[in-house]
Enzyme design. Structure first.
Site, PDB file in Angstrom:
ATOM      1  N   ASN A  30       0.718  -1.216   0.138  1.00 25.63           N
ATOM      2  CA  ASN A  30       0.049  -0.025   0.155  1.00 25.63           C
ATOM      3  C   ASN A  30       0.925   1.315  -0.089  1.00 25.63           C
ATOM      4  O   ASN A  30       0.669   2.187  -0.599  1.00 25.63           O
ATOM      5  CB  ASN A  30      -1.004   0.086   1.320  1.00 25.63           C
ATOM      6  CG  ASN A  30      -2.051  -0.714   1.025  1.00 25.63           C
ATOM      7  OD1 ASN A  30      -3.045  -0.501   0.233  1.00 25.63           O
ATOM      8  ND2 ASN A  30      -2.398  -1.867   1.525  1.00 25.63           N
ATOM      9  N   HIS A 121      -8.298  -1.175   6.216  1.00 26.23           N
ATOM     10  CA  HIS A 121      -8.564  -2.361   6.897  1.00 26.23           C
ATOM     11  C   HIS A 121      -8.889  -3.491   5.805  1.00 26.23           C
ATOM     12  O   HIS A 121      -9.980  -3.127   4.889  1.00 26.23           O
ATOM     13  CB  HIS A 121      -9.592  -2.262   7.784  1.00 26.23           C
ATOM     14  CG  HIS A 121      -9.603  -3.152   8.623  1.00 26.23           C
ATOM     15  ND1 HIS A 121      -8.661  -3.747   9.575  1.00 26.23           N
ATOM     16  CD2 HIS A 121     -10.650  -4.125   8.772  1.00 26.23           C
ATOM     17  CE1 HIS A 121      -9.404  -4.808  10.165  1.00 26.23           C
ATOM     18  NE2 HIS A 121     -10.575  -5.106   9.723  1.00 26.23           N
ATOM     19  N   GLU A 186      -7.618  -2.960  -2.372  1.00 29.17           N
ATOM     20  CA  GLU A 186      -7.068  -1.862  -1.583  1.00 29.17           C
ATOM     21  C   GLU A 186      -6.268  -0.900  -2.338  1.00 29.17           C
ATOM     22  O   GLU A 186      -6.413   0.475  -1.835  1.00 29.17           O
ATOM     23  CB  GLU A 186      -6.200  -2.511  -0.422  1.00 29.17           C
ATOM     24  CG  GLU A 186      -7.070  -3.323   0.616  1.00 29.17           C
ATOM     25  CD  GLU A 186      -5.929  -3.919   1.614  1.00 29.17           C
ATOM     26  OE1 GLU A 186      -4.957  -3.350   2.044  1.00 29.17           O
ATOM     27  OE2 GLU A 186      -6.091  -5.305   2.205  1.00 29.17           O
TER      28      GLU A 186
HETATM   29  C1  GRF Z   1      -3.420  -4.586   4.200  1.00 29.23           C
HETATM   30  O1  GRF Z   1      -4.224  -5.979   3.829  1.00 29.23           O
HETATM   31  C2  GRF Z   1      -3.994  -3.426   5.186  1.00 29.23           C
HETATM   32  O2  GRF Z   1      -5.287  -3.582   4.618  1.00 29.23           O
HETATM   33  C3  GRF Z   1      -3.721  -4.163   6.477  1.00 29.23           C
HETATM   34  O3  GRF Z   1      -2.369  -4.661   6.375  1.00 29.23           O
HETATM   35  C4  GRF Z   1      -2.276  -5.239   5.129  1.00 29.23           C
HETATM   36  C5  GRF Z   1      -0.828  -4.507   4.643  1.00 29.23           C
HETATM   37  O4  GRF Z   1      -0.455  -4.936   3.400  1.00 29.23           O
HETATM   38  N1  GRF Z   1      -4.091  -2.927   7.350  1.00 29.23           N
HETATM   39  P1  GRF Z   1       1.012  -3.947   2.879  1.00 29.23           P
HETATM   40  O5  GRF Z   1       1.801  -4.162   3.959  1.00 29.23           O
HETATM   41  O6  GRF Z   1       0.467  -2.707   2.501  1.00 29.23           O
HETATM   42  O7  GRF Z   1       1.351  -5.009   1.487  1.00 29.23           O
END
Ligand code: GRF
Length: 201
Positions: A30, A121, A186
């Site tokens: 992310n 989330h 996401e």
């Molecule tokens: C994601 O699924 C987010 O929604 C959750 O933790 C994960 C993080 O993934 N809170 P990344 O580190 O961004 O790949």
């Protein structure tokens, strides 16, 4: 946002710019996605990355893109949070994006930060707050799950919902497969939610 916060935000933003701090603990997909978004959209600049984990893979993205990054191990949570607040102020940060950050921020920190705090989330909140969402939705034979971007308050995964995206669960899904499908969404949702909240800046 109250009057005080909104004027502080304008002062530190300058014209049309969010100065974001992304908080991570792990992979950082992310984070990478928000960096990409910031390269395409002048609305946001990812100015700093904060991690509680020196081994977080995502720190590699911060280094690659020469983004200031700092590690706080949270062994003394109060002290570290105060240090982070100072660091954010120094860097004129007006938006925090939590992205896989595994520590819960205190009331004091949330009150002390004069900007907005967002989190992503991996469930359709208010359902399935907390950890292991994909395991739990499969165990409960849910037909759908999804992801949510919400404002952060002092209760876990409970602040105002900004946007959600539904994701179908298939019969043969396991938590890993489902996590990948949700993560794709996401990466679409987080920038969209930021635009929704701030595009009038
Ligand atoms: C994601 O699924 C987010 O929604 C959750 O933790 C994960 C993080 O993934 N809170 P990344 O580190 O961004 O790949």
């Amino acid at each position: 946002m109250d009057q005080k916060k909104s004027s502080l935000m304008k002062k530190s933003t300058g014209p049309n710019k969010l100065k974001a701090a992304v908080f991570i603990s792990g992979t950082g997909s992310n984070l990478m996605n928000l960096i990409k978004f910031s390269k395409k959209d002048p609305l946001i600049e990812v100015k700093v990355v904060i991690s509680d984990n020196s081994k977080a893979k995502g720190l590699g993205f911060a280094r690659k893109f020469k983004i200031k990054n700092k590690i706080f191990n949270f062994k003394n949570k109060k002290k570290d949070e105060n240090k982070i607040l100072k660091f954010l102020e120094k860097n004129k940060i007006n938006l925090i994006c939590l992205a896989g950050f595994m520590k819960i921020l205190s009331k004091n920190f949330i009150k002390g930060f004069k900007g907005k705090i967002l989190n992503i989330h991996p469930s359709l909140l208010p359902k399935y707050k907390g950890l292991n969402t994909h395991e739990r939705v499969i165990l409960n034979s849910e037909k759908f799950t999804g992801c949510t971007v919400h404002l952060v308050n002092s209760k876990l995964d409970s602040g105002k919902i900004i946007m959600r995206k539904k994701v179908k669960i298939y019969k043969n899904d396991n938590p890993e497969i489902l996590a990948k499908r949700v993560l794709k969404q996401e990466h679409i949702l987080y920038p969209k939610a930021i635009k929704k909240l701030f595009s009038n800046l």
